[in-house]
Design a protein around this motif. Sequence first.
Motif, PDB file in Angstrom:
ATOM      1  N   ALA A  17       0.829  -1.203   0.000  1.00 32.68           N
ATOM      2  CA  ALA A  17       0.000   0.000   0.000  1.00 32.68           C
ATOM      3  C   ALA A  17       0.866   1.257   0.000  1.00 32.68           C
ATOM      4  CB  ALA A  17      -0.938  -0.004   1.204  1.00 32.68           C
ATOM      5  N   VAL A  18       1.958   1.246   0.766  1.00 41.34           N
ATOM      6  CA  VAL A  18       2.866   2.396   0.806  1.00 41.34           C
ATOM      7  C   VAL A  18       3.505   2.606  -0.559  1.00 41.34           C
ATOM      8  CG1 VAL A  18       5.064   3.207   1.755  1.00 41.34           C
ATOM      9  CG2 VAL A  18       3.313   2.292   3.279  1.00 41.34           C
ATOM     10  N   VAL A  19       3.942   1.540  -1.191  1.00 37.58           N
ATOM     11  CA  VAL A  19       4.584   1.648  -2.505  1.00 37.58           C
ATOM     12  C   VAL A  19       3.591   2.146  -3.548  1.00 37.58           C
ATOM     13  CG1 VAL A  19       5.619   0.288  -4.365  1.00 37.58           C
ATOM     14  CG2 VAL A  19       6.375  -0.047  -2.019  1.00 37.58           C
ATOM     15  N   VAL A  20       2.358   1.663  -3.499  1.00 37.05           N
ATOM     16  CA  VAL A  20       1.346   2.104  -4.462  1.00 37.05           C
ATOM     17  C   VAL A  20       1.057   3.589  -4.276  1.00 37.05           C
ATOM     18  CG1 VAL A  20      -1.097   1.892  -5.085  1.00 37.05           C
ATOM     19  CG2 VAL A  20       0.306  -0.148  -4.843  1.00 37.05           C
ATOM     20  N   ARG A  21       0.902   4.029  -3.006  1.00 38.94           N
ATOM     21  CA  ARG A  21       0.657   5.457  -2.756  1.00 38.94           C
ATOM     22  C   ARG A  21       1.819   6.304  -3.245  1.00 38.94           C
ATOM     23  NH1 ARG A  21      -1.549   3.893   2.264  1.00 38.94           N
ATOM     24  NH2 ARG A  21       0.471   4.274   3.230  1.00 38.94           N
TER      25      ARG A  21
END
Length: 133
Positions: free
Chosen positions: A62-66
């Motif tokens: 989720a952090v990488v996608v954001r």
Amino acid sequence: MKGKIAFVLGAAVGYVLGSRAGRERYEQIKRGAQKVWNTEPVQKGVGLVRDAAQTRVDEAKAVVVRAGKGAVAAFLNDSGRGAPRASGGDPRSGTSGAAPKSSASADTPKTAGVDTPDGDAEGGASSSGGGAA
């Protein structure tokens, strides 16, 4: 406690790998390890570790996608200055997403209207009214 378990596992692996007792002893150790591995308390622990690791993987994803979405948005905003945006136009200039017309549109390269790093519009009028901003 974790240190003790790691030490015992390391000692067992070291013994198996370094053992010169032969195939029969190796098979005996292997059967014992499989019995322990297949016990209910060990499998509960495996499940807990697997769930915790999956949670961390999901959080990291989720952090990488954001971060990726933010980087793409920033890139599009920076590179889209002077050119129409994918969102339907430049709200500062009031355009509706259509590229500005130039008198030499047939001879104009595809980079027409894109600001160069020095701020000048390249190959035609920019959507911000031309010239440096």
